[in-house]
Design a protein around this motif. Sequence first.
Motif, PDB file in Angstrom:
ATOM      1  N   ASN A 182       0.391  -0.884  -0.013  1.00  0.00           N
ATOM      2  CA  ASN A 182       0.072  -0.091   0.428  1.00  0.00           C
ATOM      3  C   ASN A 182       1.023   1.133  -0.322  1.00  0.00           C
ATOM      4  N   LEU A 183       0.244   2.141   0.364  1.00  0.00           N
ATOM      5  CA  LEU A 183       1.052   3.498   0.398  1.00  0.00           C
ATOM      6  C   LEU A 183       2.200   4.049   1.586  1.00  0.00           C
ATOM      7  N   GLU A 195       4.011  12.952  -0.815  1.00  0.00           N
ATOM      8  CA  GLU A 195       2.138  11.671  -0.187  1.00  0.00           C
ATOM      9  C   GLU A 195       1.931  12.773  -1.180  1.00  0.00           C
ATOM     10  N   GLN A 196       1.587  13.709  -0.468  1.00  0.00           N
ATOM     11  CA  GLN A 196      -0.239  14.331  -1.206  1.00  0.00           C
ATOM     12  C   GLN A 196      -0.345  13.991  -2.563  1.00  0.00           C
ATOM     13  N   ILE A 198       1.505  11.335  -4.733  1.00  0.00           N
ATOM     14  CA  ILE A 198       0.940  10.353  -4.697  1.00  0.00           C
ATOM     15  C   ILE A 198      -0.063   9.889  -5.024  1.00  0.00           C
ATOM     16  N   SER A 199      -1.231  10.078  -3.762  1.00  0.00           N
ATOM     17  CA  SER A 199      -2.760   9.915  -2.727  1.00  0.00           C
ATOM     18  C   SER A 199      -3.182  10.696  -4.818  1.00  0.00           C
ATOM     19  N   LYS A 200      -2.835  11.899  -5.220  1.00  0.00           N
ATOM     20  CA  LYS A 200      -3.625  12.211  -6.172  1.00  0.00           C
ATOM     21  C   LYS A 200      -3.592  11.349  -7.567  1.00  0.00           C
ATOM     22  N   ILE A 202      -3.432   7.795  -7.580  1.00  0.00           N
ATOM     23  CA  ILE A 202      -3.893   6.504  -7.019  1.00  0.00           C
ATOM     24  C   ILE A 202      -5.219   6.978  -6.936  1.00  0.00           C
ATOM     25  N   SER A 203      -6.001   8.322  -6.842  1.00  0.00           N
ATOM     26  CA  SER A 203      -7.321   8.880  -6.747  1.00  0.00           C
ATOM     27  C   SER A 203      -6.918   8.842  -8.302  1.00  0.00           C
ATOM     28  N   ASN A 206      -7.833   5.461  -9.936  1.00  0.00           N
ATOM     29  CA  ASN A 206      -8.631   5.322  -9.473  1.00  0.00           C
ATOM     30  C   ASN A 206     -10.213   5.929 -10.499  1.00  0.00           C
ATOM     31  N   ILE A 231       0.789  -0.788  -5.849  1.00  0.00           N
ATOM     32  CA  ILE A 231      -0.894  -0.398  -5.069  1.00  0.00           C
ATOM     33  C   ILE A 231      -2.128  -0.656  -5.203  1.00  0.00           C
TER      34      ILE A 231
END
Length: 472
Positions: A182-183, A195-196, A198-200, A202-203, A206, A231
């Motif tokens: 996972n992240l 990290e922000q 990377i979250s974008k 992944i978002s 999706n 991930i």
Amino acid sequence: MEGIKTYWFLSAKFSGGLDQTERFIKDGIWENGYENKFLNVVRSIAVGEKVAIKSTYNLKNNLPFNNKGQPVSVMEIKAIGTVTKNHQDGKLLEIDWQKTNLNKKWYFYTNLSSIWSVKDDFPLSKQLIDFTFYDKPQDLDYFRNAPYWKSRYGDEDDYFQYDDNIDNDDVNQQLIAKQSYNLVDLIKEGCFVDEQLISKMISSLNRRKNIILQGPPGTGKTWLAKRLANIIVGYKNSNNIKSIQFHPGMSYEDFIRGYRPSSEGKLVLIDGPFLEMVNKARNDSQSNYVIVIEEINRGNPAQILGEMLTLLEADKRTPSEALELTYRREHENGIFIPNNLYVIGTMNLADRSLAMVDFALRRRFAFFNLSPNFDEGWLNYMIEKTKLSRQTLEKIKNALNDLNQYITDERMLGSAFTIGHSYLTHDNVIPDALSWYTDIIDSEIKPLLEEYWFDDKNKLETALNKLVLNDL
């Protein structure tokens, strides 16, 4: 593959119609309820193969385990039998129904498709087959704690234990299952991307299903693309991930489908790696699949992808949007890309020989820029892994940042040609800092700079001088 058997899980209800289970059992048949779907698949079902009538739905209450209030996918097994005749019309099978009114419930590893072929060469499939046809119980704890379901239904402790008596394939599959990803794992591995951001990524994956990571050489595009794939899939070392590199000689026939010579000297229609992943994802709707395309602009993406360029769009990933391919198989009624197949591309912005990416491709991908990142995260990672002093690493960091600013300010180059942190990232102890640093500069970075300023020795000398460190 020799020795591998196929079992079939078949629906008795089509397009919102009545459940035909009782009629099928009474008449000793199974019938495809669609006029123009699954015809070729039904033709492929062989006499002697075992089939089951199944119904797939979700349950939330009265489950034989703690589902923590979450809905669980259930596949109810109603009857099992053996094929005695295939009429080869894509519609009708004659079945010897051996057990009926079973109403056995199988959890987690299910499939909504009206026809699901399951092979006995994978541990999860073996359990399903044993449960359905050979009256063995489902190991619910195993499935609850498998990576795809663990976060919703699993135990706090690590469930998987390894038995030395099982064969190597089973051990390998259990090891794969154990290595959930996972992240947090990505950050721990030494990712120097915010990290922000990377979250974008992944978002966006999706939501849009397709992204491209672009940036200068050495910014970790391929490394990050593969870990984002981990991930999305949920674990590492997965057969659900395929990596392909585009190149100028790659064609639609190589990547999607085309005719190739067989060992008998005939031309046969062969699916390329992309269609292979499409079919895998369509036959396993409970899992995610990812194809990583490295150097996506090194070939001609529009020509290589063909119809897939349209089908990649998130809102086109339904059977109703299916398109006929350039090379169509008999009885094939179009292809669509399923929602559980993701595409991650990488693109090197510094290579002038590459074709520009056209607007059609840009509309279907979200683009994320990666930059050289010799920041505090890089320093801390290198201190921990290499055991070099902060003072030494600060000197290296300052030299590379100075060089990258010089490259950015150069009118004929710019930030796309800067030097990425991957060149100087190491994960083992470095006993001699100066030798290690000098070797990388001489063998990897200097040749790149010589290409940048092949016609201007003064600028090349200025750039190289910025990297000179004599007292590491």
